[in-house]
Design a protein around this motif. Structure first.
Motif, PDB file in Angstrom:
ATOM      1  N   GLY A 127     -10.443 -29.957 -43.851  1.00  0.00           N
ATOM      2  CA  GLY A 127      -9.621 -30.153 -45.033  1.00  0.00           C
ATOM      3  C   GLY A 127      -8.497 -29.165 -45.203  1.00  0.00           C
ATOM      4  N   LEU A 128      -8.007 -28.582 -44.092  1.00  0.00           N
ATOM      5  CA  LEU A 128      -6.927 -27.593 -44.177  1.00  0.00           C
ATOM      6  C   LEU A 128      -5.710 -28.014 -43.362  1.00  0.00           C
ATOM      7  CD1 LEU A 128      -8.947 -24.238 -43.908  1.00  0.00           C
ATOM      8  CD2 LEU A 128      -8.070 -25.341 -45.967  1.00  0.00           C
ATOM      9  N   ALA A 129      -5.514 -29.314 -43.202  1.00  0.00           N
ATOM     10  CA  ALA A 129      -4.361 -29.810 -42.447  1.00  0.00           C
ATOM     11  C   ALA A 129      -3.068 -29.309 -43.086  1.00  0.00           C
ATOM     12  CB  ALA A 129      -4.378 -31.335 -42.418  1.00  0.00           C
ATOM     13  N   GLY A 130      -2.122 -28.854 -42.250  1.00  0.00           N
ATOM     14  CA  GLY A 130      -0.836 -28.394 -42.739  1.00  0.00           C
ATOM     15  C   GLY A 130      -0.777 -26.928 -43.103  1.00  0.00           C
ATOM     16  N   LEU A 131      -1.908 -26.222 -43.002  1.00  0.00           N
ATOM     17  CA  LEU A 131      -1.936 -24.805 -43.382  1.00  0.00           C
ATOM     18  C   LEU A 131      -1.962 -23.872 -42.179  1.00  0.00           C
ATOM     19  CD1 LEU A 131      -4.413 -24.834 -46.427  1.00  0.00           C
ATOM     20  CD2 LEU A 131      -1.923 -25.146 -46.402  1.00  0.00           C
ATOM     21  N   GLY A 132      -1.753 -24.412 -40.990  1.00  0.00           N
ATOM     22  CA  GLY A 132      -1.893 -23.624 -39.774  1.00  0.00           C
ATOM     23  C   GLY A 132      -0.903 -22.485 -39.644  1.00  0.00           C
ATOM     24  N   ARG A 133       0.262 -22.591 -40.277  1.00  0.00           N
ATOM     25  CA  ARG A 133       1.278 -21.538 -40.137  1.00  0.00           C
ATOM     26  C   ARG A 133       1.027 -20.353 -41.069  1.00  0.00           C
ATOM     27  NH1 ARG A 133       6.020 -23.092 -37.491  1.00  0.00           N
ATOM     28  NH2 ARG A 133       6.107 -25.282 -36.895  1.00  0.00           N
ATOM     29  N   ARG A 134       0.156 -20.523 -42.031  1.00  0.00           N
ATOM     30  CA  ARG A 134      -0.093 -19.437 -42.990  1.00  0.00           C
ATOM     31  C   ARG A 134      -0.908 -18.313 -42.356  1.00  0.00           C
ATOM     32  NH1 ARG A 134      -1.431 -22.147 -48.901  1.00  0.00           N
ATOM     33  NH2 ARG A 134       0.328 -23.620 -48.938  1.00  0.00           N
ATOM     34  N   LEU A 135      -0.816 -17.132 -42.981  1.00  0.00           N
ATOM     35  CA  LEU A 135      -1.689 -16.021 -42.615  1.00  0.00           C
ATOM     36  C   LEU A 135      -2.990 -16.126 -43.419  1.00  0.00           C
ATOM     37  CD1 LEU A 135       0.866 -13.062 -42.588  1.00  0.00           C
ATOM     38  CD2 LEU A 135      -0.198 -14.150 -40.585  1.00  0.00           C
ATOM     39  N   PRO A 136      -4.102 -15.575 -42.919  1.00  0.00           N
ATOM     40  CA  PRO A 136      -5.346 -15.608 -43.678  1.00  0.00           C
ATOM     41  C   PRO A 136      -5.208 -15.054 -45.096  1.00  0.00           C
ATOM     42  CG  PRO A 136      -5.786 -14.924 -41.435  1.00  0.00           C
ATOM     43  CD  PRO A 136      -4.288 -15.002 -41.573  1.00  0.00           C
TER      44      PRO A 136
END
Length: 352
Positions: A127-136
Motif C-alpha cells: 500500500g505504498l505505491a508512489g512513495l519510492g522516492r521519499r526518504l524514510p
C-alpha cells in the motif's frame, strides 16, 4: 516480484544451551504453510531465542530445524530462505524508500533496474505505491514499518520473521499497524512467525499463539482457545488477566459442569473435570458487583477507577482480591462499599 511463497516450519526436539544455561530444553513445534503464528511469553521465556534459531542467527545445541521440508539446521542465515523484520526497522536513512526495498536484491546480484521494478511491486503490495522516492524520515512510523515488510517480502522468502515489530510505535499507531500487518498476511497468504510479549497484540494478529515459559511450550492454540480455555493458571493470568479462585465441581453433565465458587453455583465447560476441588479462572469482565451488605459471596471495594467506557475495581473478598471490569456501571462505587459478587455466563473456565 511474484506472490510470496508459503513454507512450512518444523522444530524437532531442539535444544539450546548458552554455556551452563539451558534456554530451550526440548522444543518440538510445527507451523503450517500460510499461517501467522505468534511466539508469546514474558521476558526470558525463550521466544526470541527460538526465532533467532529459525533465522540462522543462533545454532541449536541439538535437534533439527526444517523449512519447507528441508533441513536447515546447519545452514547459514543467508541460505535459510527467510526474511526478518526487526524492531528498529533497520532502514538506511540516507537512501530512498525504493533503494531500501531494493537493497537486498541488489546485494544478491540482481541488476539495479530489475531490483527497482521488484521494489516498486513490493511497495504496491503493502500500500505504498508512489512513495519510492521519499526518504524514510518523510514517512510515518507505520509507513516505515510497511517499508521494512516490503523489503523482506521482495526477497520472496518461504517464511517472514517479525521480531517485536511494533515495539517502537505509540499505542494508537500500534493498533493500526498490527491490523495492517494482519490484513497483508491474510491477503498474500505468506507464512509468518511473529514474536511479542504483548498479549493483546498476539490475540489481534494470530492464527495460532504459542505461549512459552522457561523455554517450553505452555499452551498452543487459536486466540479464542487460549482466552476461553486456558490450560493452566499461568495461561489464565498471562492471556487476558484472569482472577483464579478455588472452586468445587459439584457435578459433570456431558460437556458442562456445575461448579460452586464461594457458595455461588455456575455452569461452565466441563473440560474433562471430575467432581471435587478445582480452580476457576474468571475474566475481569465476567465478574459483576452490586451494592449489597448481605450476600452469598460478599466483597468490599478497595479502589475504583473510571476509564470512560468502563470502571475498574479492586475488590476484597474472603477468596482473595479480585480485579473487575464493569462496563455497565456509570458511577464508580466508592472505596469501602459492601458488594455482592456475581458471574456472567461467559468468561469462566476450569483450570488444572
Amino acid at each position: 516480484m511474484t506472490r510470496p511463497k508459503r513454507g512450512a516450519v518444523r522444530f524437532e526436539n531442539v535444544r539450546k544451551d548458552f554455556g551452563g544455561f539451558t534456554a530451550i530444553p526440548d522444543l518440538t513445534l510445527d507451523i503450517e504453510p500460510g499461517q501467522l503464528v505468534t511466539l508469546l511469553g514474558p521476558s526470558g521465556c525463550g521466544k526470541t531465542t527460538t526465532l533467532r534459531m529459525l533465522a540462522g542467527l543462533e545454532s541449536p545445541t541439538q535437534g533439527r530445524i526444517l523449512i519447507g521440508g528441508e533441513d536447515v539446521t546447519r545452514l547459514p542465515a543467508n541460505r535459510r530462505d527467510v526474511s526478518m523484520v526487526f524492531q528498529s526497522y533497520a532502514l538506511f536513512p540516507h537512501m530512498s524508500v525504493a533503494d531500501n526495498v531494493a537493497y537486498g536484491l541488489e546485494s544478491g546480484g540482481m541488476k539495479r533496474a530489475e531490483a527497482h521494478a521488484a521494489a516498486e511491486n513490493g511497495l504496491e503490495l503493502v500500500g505504498l505505491a508512489g512513495l519510492g522516492r521519499r526518504l524514510p524520515s518523510e514517512l510515518s512510523g507505520g509507513q516505515q514499518q510497511r517499508v521494512a515488510v516490503a523489503r523482506a517480502l521482495v526477497l520472496e522468502p518461504q517464511v517472514l520473521l517479525l521480531d517485536e515489530p511494533l515495539s517502537n510505535l505509540d499505542a494508537r499507531l500500534r493498533r493500526r499497524v498490527r491490523t495492517e500487518i494482519r490484513d497483508l498476511q491474510q491477503r498474500l497468504g505468506f507464512t509468518a512467525v511473529y514474536v511479542t510479549h504483548d498479549q493483546e497484540e498476539a490475540l489481534a494478529v494470530s492464527d495460532r499463539i504459542v505461549v512459552m515459559k522457561d523455554g517450553r511450550i505452555e499452551q498452543s492454540g487459536s486466540p479464542r482457545e487460549l482466552y476461553d480455555a486456558p490450560a493452566s493458571e499461568f495461561i489464565a493470568d498471562f492471556i487476558g488477566e484472569a482472577n483464579v479462585m478455588a472452586a468445587e465441581v459439584l457435578s459433570v453433565n456431558g460437556t458442562e459442569a456445575d461448579v460452586s465458587i464461594s457458595g455461588i453455583t455456575v455452569t461452565v465447560p466441563a473440560r474433562a473435570a471430575r467432581p471435587g476441588p478445582s480452580k476457576v479462572a474468571a475474566r475481569a469482565n465476567a465478574i459483576t458487583v452490586t451494592p449489597q451488605s448481605d450476600a452469598p459471596f460478599p466483597g468490599r471495594v478497595l479502589s475504583s477507577a473510571y476509564l470512560g467506557d468502563h470502571v475498574e475495581y479492586e475488590i476484597e473478598t474472603a477468596s482473595g482480591p479480585l480485579f473487575v471490569l464493569d462496563s455497565e456501571g456509570e458511577t464508580p462505587l466508592p472505596a469501602g462499599t459492601s458488594v455482592a459478587i456475581g458471574f456472567r455466563p461467559r468468561g469462566l473456565a476450569l483450570i488444572s
